[in-house]
Scaffold this motif. Structure first.
Motif, mmCIF file in Angstrom:
data_model
loop_
_atom_site.group_PDB
_atom_site.id
_atom_site.type_symbol
_atom_site.label_atom_id
_atom_site.label_comp_id
_atom_site.label_asym_id
_atom_site.label_seq_id
_atom_site.Cartn_x
_atom_site.Cartn_y
_atom_site.Cartn_z
ATOM 1 N N ALA A 1 5.072 -12.430 -0.929
ATOM 2 C CA ALA A 1 4.879 -12.436 0.526
ATOM 3 C C ALA A 1 6.080 -13.109 1.168
ATOM 4 N N GLY A 2 6.464 -12.626 2.330
ATOM 5 C CA GLY A 2 7.577 -13.209 3.054
ATOM 6 C C GLY A 2 8.418 -12.142 3.721
ATOM 7 N N LYS A 3 9.676 -12.488 4.034
ATOM 8 C CA LYS A 3 10.566 -11.522 4.672
ATOM 9 C C LYS A 3 12.020 -11.895 4.422
ATOM 10 N N GLY A 4 12.893 -10.888 4.493
ATOM 11 C CA GLY A 4 14.331 -11.111 4.472
ATOM 12 C C GLY A 4 14.920 -11.393 3.106
ATOM 13 N N PHE A 5 14.263 -10.974 2.012
ATOM 14 C CA PHE A 5 14.813 -11.226 0.686
ATOM 15 C C PHE A 5 14.598 -10.022 -0.224
ATOM 16 N N PRO B 1 13.697 -5.561 -24.495
ATOM 17 C CA PRO B 1 13.909 -4.352 -23.686
ATOM 18 C C PRO B 1 14.272 -4.701 -22.247
ATOM 19 N N GLU B 2 15.018 -3.823 -21.616
ATOM 20 C CA GLU B 2 15.308 -3.977 -20.191
ATOM 21 C C GLU B 2 14.031 -3.735 -19.390
ATOM 22 N N VAL B 3 14.029 -4.184 -18.127
ATOM 23 C CA VAL B 3 12.871 -3.940 -17.264
ATOM 24 C C VAL B 3 13.322 -3.217 -16.007
ATOM 25 N N GLY B 4 12.468 -2.337 -15.550
ATOM 26 C CA GLY B 4 12.702 -1.627 -14.303
ATOM 27 C C GLY B 4 11.478 -1.709 -13.419
ATOM 28 N N ILE B 5 11.617 -1.212 -12.209
ATOM 29 C CA ILE B 5 10.516 -1.237 -11.245
ATOM 30 C C ILE B 5 9.738 0.067 -11.346
ATOM 31 N N ALA B 6 8.474 -0.062 -11.743
ATOM 32 C CA ALA B 6 7.614 1.118 -11.831
ATOM 33 C C ALA B 6 7.068 1.505 -10.463
ATOM 34 N N SER B 7 6.644 0.512 -9.679
ATOM 35 C CA SER B 7 6.085 0.817 -8.357
ATOM 36 C C SER B 7 6.119 -0.421 -7.481
ATOM 37 N N ILE B 8 6.233 -0.179 -6.167
ATOM 38 C CA ILE B 8 6.115 -1.234 -5.158
ATOM 39 C C ILE B 8 5.153 -0.739 -4.082
ATOM 40 N N ASP B 9 4.148 -1.532 -3.808
ATOM 41 C CA ASP B 9 3.181 -1.178 -2.761
ATOM 42 C C ASP B 9 3.095 -2.304 -1.753
ATOM 43 N N GLU B 10 3.219 -1.960 -0.476
ATOM 44 C CA GLU B 10 2.918 -2.945 0.558
ATOM 45 C C GLU B 10 1.439 -2.817 0.889
ATOM 46 N N GLY B 11 0.890 -3.865 1.507
ATOM 47 C CA GLY B 11 -0.532 -3.793 1.833
ATOM 48 C C GLY B 11 -1.030 -5.098 2.426
ATOM 49 N N ASP C 1 11.480 -6.559 3.901
ATOM 50 C CA ASP C 1 12.178 -6.306 5.154
ATOM 51 C C ASP C 1 12.271 -7.584 5.988
ATOM 52 N N GLN C 2 13.423 -7.769 6.637
ATOM 53 C CA GLN C 2 13.666 -8.985 7.402
ATOM 54 C C GLN C 2 12.977 -9.008 8.760
ATOM 55 N N ARG C 3 12.409 -7.879 9.190
ATOM 56 C CA ARG C 3 11.873 -7.813 10.548
ATOM 57 C C ARG C 3 10.514 -8.464 10.698
ATOM 58 N N GLU C 4 9.710 -8.506 9.621
ATOM 59 C CA GLU C 4 8.397 -9.123 9.716
ATOM 60 C C GLU C 4 7.903 -9.514 8.325
ATOM 61 N N VAL C 5 6.928 -10.380 8.297
ATOM 62 C CA VAL C 5 6.368 -10.842 7.026
ATOM 63 C C VAL C 5 5.558 -9.719 6.387
ATOM 64 N N HIS C 6 5.812 -9.495 5.091
ATOM 65 C CA HIS C 6 5.110 -8.468 4.327
ATOM 66 C C HIS C 6 4.386 -9.099 3.150
ATOM 67 N N ILE C 7 3.327 -8.432 2.707
ATOM 68 C CA ILE C 7 2.687 -8.719 1.425
ATOM 69 C C ILE C 7 2.886 -7.483 0.564
ATOM 70 N N GLU C 8 3.425 -7.675 -0.633
ATOM 71 C CA GLU C 8 3.728 -6.543 -1.504
ATOM 72 C C GLU C 8 3.380 -6.861 -2.953
ATOM 73 N N ARG C 9 3.117 -5.782 -3.699
ATOM 74 C CA ARG C 9 2.892 -5.890 -5.138
ATOM 75 C C ARG C 9 3.900 -5.006 -5.865
ATOM 76 N N ILE D 1 -5.943 -3.642 0.276
ATOM 77 C CA ILE D 1 -5.836 -2.407 1.037
ATOM 78 C C ILE D 1 -4.377 -1.972 0.967
ATOM 79 N N ALA D 2 -4.104 -0.961 0.150
ATOM 80 C CA ALA D 2 -2.716 -0.535 -0.056
ATOM 81 C C ALA D 2 -2.195 0.207 1.166
ATOM 82 N N GLY D 3 -0.922 -0.010 1.459
ATOM 83 C CA GLY D 3 -0.244 0.704 2.523
ATOM 84 C C GLY D 3 0.749 1.688 1.929
ATOM 85 N N ARG D 4 1.998 1.595 2.327
ATOM 86 C CA ARG D 4 3.007 2.525 1.843
ATOM 87 C C ARG D 4 3.394 2.233 0.392
#
Length: 554
Positions: A486-490, A502-512, A539-547, A520-523
């Motif tokens: 949670a937060g913004k701008g980073f 093994p290397e790691v990659g990003i499988a998925s990112i969900d905001e919500g 995003d730096q414009r507003e606070v987000h919660i993401e997984r 409650i999942a968003g984009r």
């Protein structure tokens, strides 16, 4: 409801206070349901009705809560900010306007108003001292300079009450005990969580009190209780205190100057001991009636600033051990943290024997950032900007317009609402240690954490030339390869610490968002929103919660 009670002059004696001083503060009323502090996993947490909670808080202006009519419209506005706890004064002058007559009308009204909005309270007992001076005692105390002597500076009495007055300590303790007995009776649903004992105590204008009783005590021996504590805990003492003691020969007995030297620092230690003993006695008297958690707060002095420019004797980091030696009825020594070095000061107060709580600090955009660091990195019990009700009556703070105040309140509220949604995850992360908070700036644009074999690299979000100038937030690991932030701008990247892993990659990112604990999942964020899968971005414009979910590859 008016609650008025009379007590005899012999309800308490100094002997009784001394006998209770070393007790943990429990008597027969103590049950698991009373708010209390409890060690859980890697940290100490506030437990309310059997469950841990964070105090997502704010402190009112000093005089706001002296009028129920004035406060009435504020409670909903405070609750709408995401606040779950309000810190508010309850003053000796209003509780005991005449000696032995207690009036709890205001206390009962504040509790009732808070309950309507499902908000908790931490009461600040403004009694003998507030900000190092004595403006809140009843007038019958202020007038009686023989019974309640004053601090002497440069041979002249001040308006500040002396901590060397046993009569003052006994009168203060009686009133506080009466208040706590009343709370035990009326606050059965635990609206009140904790108590602050006095406010920013210490001598202003000199490094110590020079009243006759103070001079006599200073010429005497350092108490055996203090010397025993310092000797037993020498390896873990604050470095500055231990160095001063060693520089004067590490004596285990002697006068204050013999043990600590002839300096303002020795004066500060002397005053710290006597203020600590006083406050421990007040807390013990209160806990004997109703053992809520209790703390004292500190006006910080920085660098080489001489004691007396800030209240000398308050629980500065270098004298916290003096306060600890004085008793254990106070659960915490806490910083009123307006200084720029937020991380440095919090780390000095967050000790194995001292959970962190921040009862006063900056609000607005500064508070909106620092609250993530406090809860995420320092396992704070609570975070409470001062003057949280600024602008709620159309008033302004010196140098700030109402527009600026409102903007700052909105920024803080955005952080508070995000933290409230993920509070259970933060509490679990504090217990396990699988959580980190941060504040980034152009001077401090990145930070690394180690989490379960991964280096978690956090930096300002500066993709596509649209660089954030600041960023803040927290990250916690829900389960292996699953992170909540949670937060913004980073932005965040992950690298295995083991070069053979093994290397790691990003499988998925969900905001919500979380609605009563349900996700409650968003984009689903991909493409530009994740720098083509390279970063977990906020995003730096507003606070987000993401997984985010990670995957391994070779």
């Amino acid at each position: 409801m008016v609650s008025v009670m009379k007590t005899s002059a012999n309800v308490f004696s100094i002997a009784i206070l001394a006998a209770t001083l070393a007790l943990p503060g429990a008597r027969s009323q103590t049950t698991a349901s009373i708010p209390h502090l409890e060690k859980r996993g890697a940290t100490t947490q506030l437990i309310v009705d059997g469950h841990p909670m964070l105090m997502i808080a704010g402190e009112l202006y000093n005089s706001s809560s002296s009028s129920l009519d004035y406060m009435k419209p504020e409670w909903k506005q405070l609750a709408d900010m995401g606040i779950n706890t309000v810190l508010t004064p309850v003053s000796w002058e209003l509780v005991e306007p005449e000696e032995g007559r207690y009036d709890f009308t205001l206390v009962d009204g504040l509790i009732a108003q808070a309950r309507e909005q499902h908000v908790h309270i931490v009461f600040l007992w403004l009694a003998a001292w507030k900000n190092g001076v004595s403006s809140y005692p009843p007038v019958w105390v202020k007038r009686d300079t023989q019974r309640f002597p004053r601090v002497i500076i440069d041979g002249r009495p001040t308006t500040t009450l002396s901590t060397f007055s046993s009569a003052l300590r006994e009168a203060d303790a009686k009133a506080f005990h009466a208040l706590m007995e009343h709370l035990r009776t009326v606050d059965t649903d635990h609206t009140v969580l904790m108590m602050q004992v006095e406010n920013e105590v210490g001598v202003l204008g000199a490094s110590r009190d020079h009243s006759p009783a103070a001079e006599q005590a200073f010429a005497g021996q350092v108490p055996e209780q203090l010397m025993s504590y310092l000797t037993t805990h020498k390896a873990s003492l604050n470095d500055e205190l231990r160095t001063l003691w060693d520089a004067n020969g590490a004596k285990t007995r002697g006068t204050w100057t013999e043990v600590f030297g002839d300096s303002a620092r020795a004066d500060e230690i002397f005053m710290a001991w006597h203020y600590a003993r006083y406050l421990q006695a007040i807390a013990a008297a209160g806990k004997s009636a109703y053992p809520l958690p209790m703390y004292n707060n500190t006006w910080l002095g920085g660098g080489d600033t001489p004691p007396g420019n800030y209240p000398s004797g308050g629980s500065q980091p270098r004298v916290i051990d003096i306060w600890k030696a004085a008793g254990n009825s106070l659960d915490m020594q806490c910083p009123d943290l307006y200084a720029s070095d937020f991380s440095g000061w919090t780390s000095r107060y967050h000790r194995p024997d001292n959970p962190l709580f921040i009862p006063e600090t900056n609000g607005g955009s500064t508070g909106a950032a620092n609250v993530f660091y406090a809860f995420g990195e320092q396992a704070s019990l609570g975070f409470s900007p001062f003057a949280i009700d600024a602008g709620m009556h159309g008033d302004t703070w010196p140098g700030l317009s109402l527009e600026k105040i409102t903007q700052g309140r909105d920024e803080l509220a955005a952080s508070y609402h995000a933290i409230a949604q993920i509070e259970p995850f933060i509490l679990t992360g504090q217990q396990s240690g699988d959580i980190h908070g941060f504040v980034l700036s152009q001077d401090h644009p990145m930070v690394d954490f180690v989490m379960h074999g991964l280096t978690v690299h956090v930096s300002l979000d500066q993709i596509f030339g649209n660089g954030a100038k600041s960023g803040y937030g927290l990250i916690l690991e829900e389960s292996p390869g699953h992170f909540l932030g949670a937060g913004k701008g980073f932005r965040v990247s992950f690298t295995p610490r083991d070069t053979k892993a093994p290397e790691v990659g990003i499988a998925s990112i969900d905001e919500g968002r979380f609605d009563n604990g349900t996700w409650i999942a968003g984009r689903r964020l991909n493409g530009d929103e994740s720098d083509q899968g390279g970063y977990w971005r906020f995003d730096q414009r507003e606070v987000h919660i993401e997984r985010v979910v990670l995957y391994e590859y070779k």
